[in-house]
Design an enzyme around this catalytic site. Structure first.
Site, PDB file in Angstrom:
ATOM      1  CB  THR A  11      -1.013   0.149   1.227  1.00  0.00           C
ATOM      2  OG1 THR A  11      -0.037  -0.064   2.460  1.00  0.00           O
ATOM      3  CG2 THR A  11      -1.911  -1.113   1.125  1.00  0.00           C
ATOM      4  CG  LEU A  13       7.940   4.448  -2.694  1.00  0.00           C
ATOM      5  CD1 LEU A  13       8.862   2.962  -2.762  1.00  0.00           C
ATOM      6  CD2 LEU A  13       7.937   5.142  -3.986  1.00  0.00           C
ATOM      7  CG  ASP A 102       7.827  -8.170   3.488  1.00  0.00           C
ATOM      8  OD1 ASP A 102       7.897  -9.281   3.118  1.00  0.00           O
ATOM      9  OD2 ASP A 102       6.557  -7.471   3.921  1.00  0.00           O
TER      10      ASP A 102
END
Length: 248
Positions: A11, A13, A102
């Site tokens: 969702t 950056l 991530d």
């Protein structure tokens, strides 16, 4: 030489320049706009970038938009990938590509922070839990919907249930508060259960590290947690340093 770090999530950056000390500088961020990147995000970047290091869990199409924008600034772009072992961390997954980059980067940052055994919790679109022992071995984790995603899913199925709003209470007395309490409470319960099991597994209570856009909302219910919202960018800096020197 300027090096910039980019964390492209589902969702948002986030990006920052890598400092001479190897630590990300001031972090800027932008939400995805109508399925693409916010056209104003480029204003935070210099007209030329020497090197860009990108971590992405977004769609390939959206990642391509980011890579094109960086190439237009002359950047030499490197895309971070999960590895079986790097910079003192060894993952539990047999196939590195199946472990989100991530999550991997957050473990690198946790290990570099000297937390000893650590349980790393990411709160974004999904809620992820990963356990790292004192020797840097990843012992596995969990994935669940985040409170935000729970609310949105309920709203899609039952339109009168608001997708946001409300205040956490142990026993709420209106619907919006009950939704906030139920969805946040479910996430807190999962984290607490995981922490209990982690303590048994590693023989000590691990440090609890929270990161991601939804971490701040959960932290008041987990007072032992350390809020580290930019853990992925910090891990990306570690990834860049380790791969640049050929470490494993």
């Amino acid at each position: 030489m300027s090096v910039w770090l980019f964390d492209l999530g589902n969702t948002r950056l986030k990006y920052a320049r890598l400092g001479a000390d190897g630590v990300p500088g001031v972090v800027a961020g932008s939400a995805h706009a109508a399925g693409g990147l916010d056209p104003d995000w480029l204003t935070g970047l210099p007209p030329r970038i020497d090197e860009a290091v990108v971590a992405s869990v977004a769609s390939p199409a959206l990642c391509a938009v980011l890579l094109d924008a960086l190439a237009a600034r002359g950047a030499r772009v490197t895309v971070a990938r999960t590895r079986i072992a790097l910079d003192g961390v060894t993952i539990a997954y047999a196939e590195p590509a199946r472990f989100g980059v991530d999550r991997f980067l957050a473990l690198l940052a946790a290990r570099a922070g000297g937390a000893g055994p650590a349980m790393v919790v990411g709160v974004g679109t999904a809620l992820t839990v990963d356990l790292l022992d004192v020797d840097g071995r990843h012992l596995g984790g969990r994935i669940a919907p985040s409170p935000t995603l729970m609310r949105e899913a309920l709203h899609r199925r039952v339109a009168q249930l608001a997708p946001n709003g409300g205040v956490y209470a142990e026993f709420a007395t209106d619907t919006e508060d009950a939704l906030a309490s139920g969805c946040e409470g479910a996430a807190v319960a999962l984290v607490q259960r995981s922490l209990e099991q982690a303590s048994t597994r590693v023989g000590a209570v691990p440090a609890l590290l929270l990161h991601g856009g939804g971490a701040a909302a959960l932290q008041p219910h987990l007072p032992q947690a350390r809020l580290q919202p930019e853990l992925v960018l910090a891990g990306l800096a570690r990834w860049h340093r380790a791969t640049a020197r050929g470490a494993a």
